[in-house]
Write a protein that holds these residues in place. Structure first.
Motif, mmCIF file in Angstrom:
data_model
loop_
_atom_site.group_PDB
_atom_site.id
_atom_site.type_symbol
_atom_site.label_atom_id
_atom_site.label_comp_id
_atom_site.label_asym_id
_atom_site.label_seq_id
_atom_site.Cartn_x
_atom_site.Cartn_y
_atom_site.Cartn_z
ATOM 1 N N HIS A 614 0.689 -1.221 0.013
ATOM 2 C CA HIS A 614 0.083 -0.055 -0.029
ATOM 3 C C HIS A 614 0.884 1.344 -0.006
ATOM 4 N N ASN A 618 0.660 3.735 -3.265
ATOM 5 C CA ASN A 618 0.157 5.100 -3.101
ATOM 6 C C ASN A 618 1.041 6.090 -3.031
ATOM 7 N N THR A 619 2.297 5.945 -2.464
ATOM 8 C CA THR A 619 3.409 7.030 -2.668
ATOM 9 C C THR A 619 3.624 7.394 -4.089
ATOM 10 N N SER A 622 1.098 9.364 -5.902
ATOM 11 C CA SER A 622 0.950 10.560 -5.456
ATOM 12 C C SER A 622 1.873 11.681 -6.310
#
Length: 768
Positions: A614, A618-619, A622
């Motif tokens: 995750h 997710n990073t 971004s």
């Protein structure tokens, strides 16, 4: 800890009087209870009936009968005392203690009353109140074994361990079969590292009470401490069969299975501990969370640790679990914050302090001087009190004699450190050196067996206290003692702090200072520690070798394959390092590389954990990078780890905490590594490795240069292919790939350091 339960006052006519006078009850305090019967009730007979009901466990009936006595005589001290015991045993502790106190106002010198009140204070954690009450009971009756036992417990919890041991021993001298005193003494001796006597004492308890689950459990813990985990498993399993509703039993069994490298059994017993249908204390939840964190099960670790901290915000295990989890998943600042709390909760715990230093080593939020000061503070706290043990070394000062070399590590097994020390042990000249290995772990595998075969003396030492290992090293008369751990897990720095050997060196395991003045040298090289860059941030003198390491696998590695990108595969970057080294800053830079190299992708290793996945997905998202460009590989064997490189074109080194073993393995497999060097040793590991194989142009000094190197070779596949095909030869031609020559350099350095020490001793010798 098993508290002594309140005892029943003795009230039979021919028994000793409970007041401690030494007289029979009928000739002493019975007169206080003998009244003219009211309503034809024989008060003494009613009292004896009430006592029998109490002894049979018929507490409600006993309470009714004692109250009838009080209807006749409101000041009947024994009846009031028994009612206090009944309330206490039925969970009404406040009213129970109030009645026990009230009985003492009527009979203040009654030793039994005093002892029972002291025991009740113990059970409710009021140890400071218990101590004077129990001492008064003993003053009234010096031969009252229960009072001595109860006093031992109160003193133990008050931290007066020597006095507690004396009280337990007195109770046992008076009543040799006093199971409570024996058990509590055994547990206390265990906590004071007096293992042999603890075992003897607890075995006596088992003789008296064969089904004593707590005692058998502690014998299991002692077996583990004494280096016999198999017997420990048998004993704790037996304790579980006697009392299956104790989560602490399952939790400790899980810990032992974890040390034996049996993750399935570890998780099985952790789940059993968590699934017990009883309210879990914060301590149990925190310990489960901490063990899950150590196993790399970070989602479970977070869940249990957070729940534990909601119950107790100052729970040590909860903060340690969150610290380890945040560290392992790349959230270094959160990890540091939890460990800073942990160090305040346990300021005298050297292991926690070492872990915090290890976390700080990789942080950009602390400058080099502050980091060094933190290491010096560790030395002030833990080394300074031990300097009284430093004595003039008695080793022979002959400079050309055969030397005794000792290596201390918890990693003499299938661990990255073993890959670096293996060729040294294998190539040591046994004519000039006797090799001792002090192995601080219980794990046994093919690697540990091979390393054991290279040592002249193999010393398992995990079960030894720091004082015991210090004494063993001195008995072995080690001349040069080498620490291979630094501030990493299971280090024995507090043994080095006692200065057991004339020369002490730290090497390999930790890219920084130990902070100890007892550590004389640190081995390094010109790449890791350029002259003048880091010397002032070391308590040790830096010894710069031609390289800081050599390397050797215990198997033949896979072959180097052609460049994957030339075979039509999408250009593949990689970072197979531990996720604890991968910062958000790294991901931002790697996302920039992916944006500027169309169609490329990046592979990560050790990515089976959901929390890790995750975070990466997710990073990167971004920064505008889709998950389809991420290849997430699970943890694999070392051989399969090497084989992954057959699908990788270029490796990306994390920063500021560079890779070590991962970078070496990449170069061995023909994969060059882009690294960003800094001013701290830990941020120059990549520079050292790439410099050793003649690829210093792959060492960036700025993030922009790091990106530029990646883009350059993305567009120049032919040049990249030539590097790939030459890297293993470069590796073997360097000192890194020539362990025999490197070991000779190490031995020559040992000899020079020894000659220098001998000359110093000669200069210090007084004139005759």
């Amino acid at each position: 800890m098993m508290p002594a339960l309140p005892s029943t006052p003795t009230t039979q006519r021919n028994d000793p009087c409970p007041c401690g006078s030494g007289k029979k009850f009928k000739h002493c305090c019975i007169s206080k209870q003998t009244l003219q019967p009211a309503n034809n009730t024989d008060l003494i007979t009613l009292f004896q009936l009430a006592v029998r009901s109490f002894e049979r466990g018929q507490l409600d009936q006993a309470a009714t009968e004692f109250r009838k006595i009080l209807e006749v005589k409101k000041t009947h001290a024994d009846a009031i005392h028994y009612l206090g015991l009944i309330d206490y045993q039925q969970g009404k502790t406040d009213s129970g203690i109030a009645l026990l106190v009230r009985s003492l106002t009527l009979d203040p010198e009654n030793a039994s009353f005093l002892s029972n009140l002291g025991a009740a204070y113990n059970e409710t954690g009021r140890f400071k109140e218990a101590i004077p009450v129990l001492r008064k009971a003993i003053h009234r009756n010096p031969e009252y074994a229960n009072a001595h036992s109860n006093l031992g417990m109160a003193l133990q919890h008050a931290g007066e361990f020597d006095s507690a041991i004396s009280s337990y021993r007195r109770a046992i001298a008076l009543t040799p079969n006093h199971a409570n005193a024996l058990y509590n003494l055994g547990v206390l001796l265990f906590s004071q590292d007096q293992f042999s006597e603890a075992i003897i004492t607890l075995l006596k308890v088992v003789e008296l009470v064969p089904q004593h689950a707590d005692c058998i459990f502690h014998l299991g813990l002692l077996s583990d401490k004494m280096g016999d985990p198999s017997n420990a498993i048998d004993l704790i399993s037996h304790a579980i069969s006697l009392a299956s509703n104790q989560p602490i039993y399952h939790l400790n069994l899980a810990l032992i299975y974890d040390k034996k490298g049996m993750p399935e059994r570890t998780i099985e017993h952790m789940k059993l501990a968590a699934a017990l249908p009883i309210p879990h204390t914060a301590t149990i939840l925190g310990e489960i969370g901490l063990l899950y964190a150590k196993l790399g099960r970070f989602s479970e670790a977070l869940s249990y640790a957070k729940e534990a901290l909601t119950l107790n915000s100052e729970l040590l295990s909860g903060h340690l679990a969150l610290g380890l989890t945040n560290y392992a998943t790349g959230h270094e600042e959160e990890a540091i914050a939890h460990y800073q709390i942990a160090t305040k909760l346990a300021p005298n715990n050297a292991t926690i302090q070492s872990d915090l230093l290890f976390f700080l080593l990789r942080s950009r939020k602390i400058d080099d001087q502050a980091l060094f000061n933190a290491h010096l503070e560790f030395a002030r706290t833990f080394e300074q009190p031990l300097k009284k043990l430093w004595k003039k070394q008695s080793n022979s000062t002959s400079s050309d004699r055969k030397l005794k070399i000792g290596y201390v590590s918890a990693d003499f097994c299938d661990h990255s450190v073993a890959m670096f020390i293996r060729p040294i042990l294998a190539h040591h000249d046994r004519h000039d050196f006797t090799v001792y290995c002090y192995y601080n772990h219980t794990r046994q595998d093919a690697v540990s067996q091979e390393l054991k075969s290279y040592a002249d003396h193999w010393r398992p030492c995990l079960q030894l206290s720091d004082d015991e290992l210090f004494a063993q090293i001195q008995r072995d008369e080690i001349d040069i003692l080498i620490d291979l751990s630094g501030h990493t897990a299971l280090n024995r720095l507090l043994v080095f702090a006692r200065k057991p050997a004339p020369i002490q060196i730290t090497w390999l395991g930790y890219a920084g200072t130990t902070g100890l003045s007892s550590m004389d040298y640190r081995f390094t090289d010109q790449y890791l520690d350029p002259p003048g860059m880091t010397d002032q941030f070391h308590s040790e003198q830096l010894i710069r070798l031609s390289a800081s390491y050599t390397f050797g696998l215990h198997f033949q590695p896979p072959e180097v394959t052609p460049l994957p990108a030339l075979s039509g595969q999408a250009f593949t970057f990689s970072c197979l390092n531990a996720h604890s080294k991968i910062s958000d800053e790294n991901i931002a830079l790697w996302a920039e590389i992916l944006k500027r190299t169309p169609g490329s992708r990046i592979m990560f290793g050790n990515s089976e954990e959901e929390a890790v996945q995750h975070r990466l997905i997710n990073t990167f998202a971004s920064y505008g990078i889709d998950a389809s460009r991420l290849i997430l590989k699970p943890r694999v064997t070392t051989y399969d780890f090497l084989a992954l490189h057959q699908s990788i074109d270029v490796a990306l080194d994390p920063f500021p905490y560079n890779g070590g073993t991962t970078t070496v393995l990449a170069t061995l497999m023909g994969v060059p590594v882009i690294t960003l060097s800094g001013s701290r040793t830990v941020s120059r590991c990549g520079a050292g490795i790439m410099g050793a194989v003649g690829l210093s142009d792959w060492v960036a000094t700025s993030p922009d240069q790091y990106v530029s190197i990646a883009i350059k070779y993305f567009h120049d596949l032919e040049a990249l292919s030539r590097i790939r095909q030459s890297l293993r030869d470069r590796w073997h031609q360097s000192s890194v790939g020539n362990p025999a020559a490197y070991t000779q350099e190490i031995e020559s350095t040992y000899r020079q350091l020894w000659s220098h020490w001998c000359s110093q001793q000669t200069q210090k010798a007084p004139e005759k």
